[in-house]
Design a protein around this motif. Structure first.
Motif, PDB file in Angstrom:
ATOM      1  N   GLU A 128       0.817  -1.209   0.000  1.00  0.00           N
ATOM      2  CA  GLU A 128       0.000   0.000   0.000  1.00  0.00           C
ATOM      3  C   GLU A 128       0.856   1.266   0.000  1.00  0.00           C
ATOM      4  O   GLU A 128       0.554   2.230  -0.712  1.00  0.00           O
ATOM      5  CB  GLU A 128      -0.948  -0.003   1.206  1.00  0.00           C
ATOM      6  CG  GLU A 128      -2.056  -1.032   1.138  1.00  0.00           C
ATOM      7  CD  GLU A 128      -1.608  -2.464   1.423  1.00  0.00           C
ATOM      8  OE1 GLU A 128      -2.351  -3.411   1.083  1.00  0.00           O
ATOM      9  OE2 GLU A 128      -0.501  -2.643   1.983  1.00  0.00           O
ATOM     10  N   ILE A 129       1.928   1.262   0.794  1.00  0.00           N
ATOM     11  CA  ILE A 129       2.830   2.421   0.820  1.00  0.00           C
ATOM     12  C   ILE A 129       3.438   2.644  -0.553  1.00  0.00           C
ATOM     13  O   ILE A 129       3.572   3.788  -1.026  1.00  0.00           O
ATOM     14  CB  ILE A 129       3.926   2.241   1.888  1.00  0.00           C
ATOM     15  CG1 ILE A 129       3.328   2.330   3.294  1.00  0.00           C
ATOM     16  CG2 ILE A 129       5.029   3.286   1.705  1.00  0.00           C
ATOM     17  CD1 ILE A 129       2.802   3.691   3.684  1.00  0.00           C
ATOM     18  N   GLY A 130       3.796   1.568  -1.219  1.00  0.00           N
ATOM     19  CA  GLY A 130       4.368   1.693  -2.564  1.00  0.00           C
ATOM     20  C   GLY A 130       3.406   2.341  -3.539  1.00  0.00           C
ATOM     21  O   GLY A 130       3.770   3.260  -4.293  1.00  0.00           O
ATOM     22  N   TYR A 131       2.156   1.881  -3.538  1.00  0.00           N
ATOM     23  CA  TYR A 131       1.156   2.462  -4.440  1.00  0.00           C
ATOM     24  C   TYR A 131       0.874   3.928  -4.080  1.00  0.00           C
ATOM     25  O   TYR A 131       0.719   4.780  -4.961  1.00  0.00           O
ATOM     26  CB  TYR A 131      -0.140   1.661  -4.372  1.00  0.00           C
ATOM     27  CG  TYR A 131      -0.042   0.248  -4.920  1.00  0.00           C
ATOM     28  CD1 TYR A 131       0.827  -0.063  -5.959  1.00  0.00           C
ATOM     29  CD2 TYR A 131      -0.840  -0.772  -4.409  1.00  0.00           C
ATOM     30  CE1 TYR A 131       0.912  -1.360  -6.473  1.00  0.00           C
ATOM     31  CE2 TYR A 131      -0.773  -2.065  -4.911  1.00  0.00           C
ATOM     32  CZ  TYR A 131       0.099  -2.359  -5.936  1.00  0.00           C
ATOM     33  OH  TYR A 131       0.177  -3.628  -6.440  1.00  0.00           O
ATOM     34  N   LEU A 132       0.791   4.222  -2.795  1.00  0.00           N
ATOM     35  CA  LEU A 132       0.543   5.603  -2.370  1.00  0.00           C
ATOM     36  C   LEU A 132       1.691   6.517  -2.786  1.00  0.00           C
ATOM     37  O   LEU A 132       1.481   7.632  -3.271  1.00  0.00           O
ATOM     38  CB  LEU A 132       0.342   5.660  -0.853  1.00  0.00           C
ATOM     39  CG  LEU A 132      -0.959   5.064  -0.318  1.00  0.00           C
ATOM     40  CD1 LEU A 132      -0.875   4.871   1.190  1.00  0.00           C
ATOM     41  CD2 LEU A 132      -2.157   5.946  -0.674  1.00  0.00           C
ATOM     42  N   PHE A 133       2.930   6.037  -2.596  1.00  0.00           N
ATOM     43  CA  PHE A 133       4.085   6.861  -2.947  1.00  0.00           C
ATOM     44  C   PHE A 133       4.163   7.080  -4.456  1.00  0.00           C
ATOM     45  O   PHE A 133       4.457   8.187  -4.930  1.00  0.00           O
ATOM     46  CB  PHE A 133       5.380   6.222  -2.438  1.00  0.00           C
ATOM     47  CG  PHE A 133       6.600   7.062  -2.681  1.00  0.00           C
ATOM     48  CD1 PHE A 133       6.858   8.167  -1.889  1.00  0.00           C
ATOM     49  CD2 PHE A 133       7.478   6.765  -3.711  1.00  0.00           C
ATOM     50  CE1 PHE A 133       7.978   8.956  -2.114  1.00  0.00           C
ATOM     51  CE2 PHE A 133       8.596   7.554  -3.940  1.00  0.00           C
ATOM     52  CZ  PHE A 133       8.854   8.648  -3.133  1.00  0.00           C
TER      53      PHE A 133
END
Length: 443
Positions: free
Chosen positions: A172-177
Motif C-alpha cells: 500500500e505504501i508503494g502504491y501511495l508513494f
C-alpha cells in the motif's frame, strides 16, 4: 472540579458519540493534572482545550473501480492533530472499523508518542474504511491512487508525512508513494515505511516490535530481572507481533502465543517466527494455518490468548483487546509485566486492575514508539540522501527506547508517582508539547 476534569466534561458533552477518543483523552488528561497544577499559566492560555482539539480534519470520498468494473466508494480521513513540535506524523489505517473517533484517539496518542521520541514530529492519523483483505493487487492500487488524489493536497515533507498502520503495509505504501510522485512530479520524503529500493530505511519493518522488546528490557532491569527464560504471550500477527516474537526469542525468551481476529495459536515449543512470516507476509493467510505444520500447537477459535500462563503479556493487535476479565486471568496466571505493542489495546479498567495487582505496565505511547521513531530516522536519511546500515538504525532505535523509558520513569518519580509508567509517559510527552505551544502563542 479541576482543570482536566472540566475539559473532560466538555469533551463528553461535545463528542458523546466518540467513545474511543473520549477514552484516550480522559486517560491522558486525568494523569497530567499534577503538571497542570504546577503550571497555572496553561489554564489561562486554554492550552488543554487546544491540545485535545485537532488543528485540522480532512474527510473525503474515495471512489475506485473493482475488478468486476463496479464503482466502489469509501470514506477517507486525515486528522492533523498537532504540529507544535514539527510536521504532522502518523500512520494511515485501512480497516472497516476506521471512523473519526478512532482516528482522533490515535492522533492524540501520536502527538504525545512523537514527543517522547524527542524527534521533531507533530501528531496525526488518517485512513479509510476500505478493507484490503481479499482485494487483488490491482484493486488495492486503484484505491490507493484515488485516496492519494485527495490526500496529496494536504501533505508534504515539511507539512505532513504519513506512514503505514493496520492494513497499510509495503504494498500500500508503494502504491501511495507512486501516486504522490506522479501527482506532484517530486520525489520527496513524504511517506515512511517505503521499500528499500526507493528510500526506505533498514530496520523500519522491525522497529515497533523490536522497540517494544527494548522497552521491556528496561522494565526487567528496573526489577533486577532478565528477559532470558521468560514466557511471553503476544497477541497479533502483523509486523509488530512478528518482530516482537523475533527479538524476544533472540534474547532468550519463550514466546508461546500469536493471534489474529479469528483466534489465537498456542505453541508450547515456542512460536516459529519463520512460519509466522510465511503465513502472514507471503501467503497473506490466517493464523490457524500455523497448526498444520506444528503438531504440538493448538488453535483456539474466537478466543484471545490472555488465559495462557505467562510471565509477560504483550498486546500487539488493536485497541481495547485486553479487558478486565482478561486482566484477571493474567494476574491469576502469574503475569508480572504487560507491555502494549498496539495503540491503547488495554481498557482503562483493565489497566487499573493490573497496576493495583502489582503488574508493571507499559503504555503503548511509550512502548510502541519505536516504529514512529524509525520513521523519523527514515525522514532524516531521505533529507540527507543517505542510507544507514541496519546496525546504525537499530542502535539509534535502542537508544531512543532507553531514553523514552528514562523520561517516563523520571517524570513519574518527579511528580510523586514513581513506577507508574502510564503517568510518567503522559506527563513527559505532554510537557514538551505544552512548552512548544506556549512558546508559539495562541494559534
Amino acid at each position: 472540579m479541576n482543570y482536566s476534569q472540566r475539559v473532560i466534561k466538555q469533551l463528553q458533552e461535545r463528542y458523546k458519540d466518540e467513545s474511543e477518543f473520549i477514552q484516550a483523552a480522559s486517560e491522558i488528561l486525568t494523569t497530567i493534572q499534577p503538571a497542570l497544577d504546577a503550571h497555572p499559566e496553561y489554564e489561562r492560555a486554554g492550552l488543554v482545550e487546544r491540545l485535545v482539539e485537532p488543528e485540522r480534519i480532512i474527510i473525503f470520498r474515495v471512489p475506485w473501480v473493482d475488478d468486476e468494473g463496479k464503482v466502489q466508494v469509501n470514506r477517507g480521513y486525515r486528522v492533523q492533530f498537532n504540529s507544535a513540535l514539527g510536521p504532522y506524523k502518523g500512520g494511515i489505517r485501512l480497516h472497516p472499523s476506521v471512523n473519526l473517533s478512532i482516528l482522533k484517539f490515535l492522533g492524540l496518542e501520536q502527538t504525545l508518542k512523537n514527543s517522547l521520541t524527542t524527534l521533531p514530529m507533530g501528531g496525526a492519523k488518517g485512513g479509510s474504511d476500505f478493507d484490503p483483505k481479499g482485494k487483488s493487487d490491482s484493486e488495492v492500487m486503484r484505491f490507493c491512487q484515488s485516496f492519494m488524489a485527495e490526500l496529496v493536497r494536504h501533505i508534504g515533507p515539511d507539512t505532513d508525512v504519513p506512514a503505514g498502520d493496520i492494513g497499510t503495509g509495503a504494498r500500500e505504501i508503494g502504491y501511495l508513494f507512486g501516486a504522490y510522485k506522479k501527482f506532484t512530479n517530486k520525489w520527496q520524503s513524504v511517506l515512511t515505511g517505503k521499500g528499500l529500493s526507493y528510500g526506505g530505511s533498514l530496520a523500519r519493518t522491525e522497529a515497533t516490535g523490536f522497540g517494544a522488546v527494548y522497552f521491556l528490557e528496561n522494565m526487567l532491569h528496573q526489577k533486577n530481572e532478565d528477559i532470558k527464560g521468560k514466557t511471553i504471550a503476544i497477541s497479533g500477527a502483523g509486523n509488530v507481533a512478528q518482530y516482537a516474537v523475533k527479538k524476544a526469542e533472540e534474547l532468550g525468551a519463550h514466546v508461546v502465543t500469536v493471534s489474529d481476529s479469528n483466534g489465537y495459536v498456542y505453541d508450547p515449543n515456542g512460536v516459529d517466527f519463520d512460519a509466522l512470516v510465511q503465513i502472514k507476509q507471503v501467503e497473506r493467510g490466517r493464523i490457524k494455518e500455523y497448526v498444520k505444520d506444528h503438531r504440538d500447537a493448538q488453535y483456539h477459535e474466537n478466543e484471545r490468548p490472555w488465559g495462557e500462563k505467562c510471565d509477560i503479556a504483550m498486546p500487539c493487535a488493536t485497541q481495547n483487546e485486553l479487558d478486565l476479565d482478561d486482566a484477571r486471568k493474567l494476574v491469576a496466571n502469574g503475569a508480572k509485566y504487560v507491555v502494549e505493542g498496539a495503540n491503547m489495546p488495554t481498557t482503562t479498567d483493565a489497566t487499573e486492575y493490573l497496576q493495583k495487582n502489582g503488574v508493571f505496565f507499559a503504555p503503548g505511547k511509550a512502548a510502541n514508539a519505536g516504529g514512529v521513531a524509525t520513521s523519523g530516522l527514515e525522514m532524516s536519511q531521505n533529507h540527507e540522501h543517505l542510507s544507514w546500515s541496519f546496525e546504525e538504525v537499530d542502535d539509534k532505535l535502542h537508544d531512543i527506547m532507553n531514553n523514552i523509558y528514562k523520561s517516563a520513569w523520571d517524570a513519574a518519580k518527579q511528580y510523586g508517582h514513581e513506577g507508574d509508567l502510564v503517568f510518567g509517559a503522559n506527563i513527559a510527552g505532554f510537557l514538551k508539547v505544552a512548552d512548544a505551544m506556549m512558546a508559539q502563542g495562541i494559534c
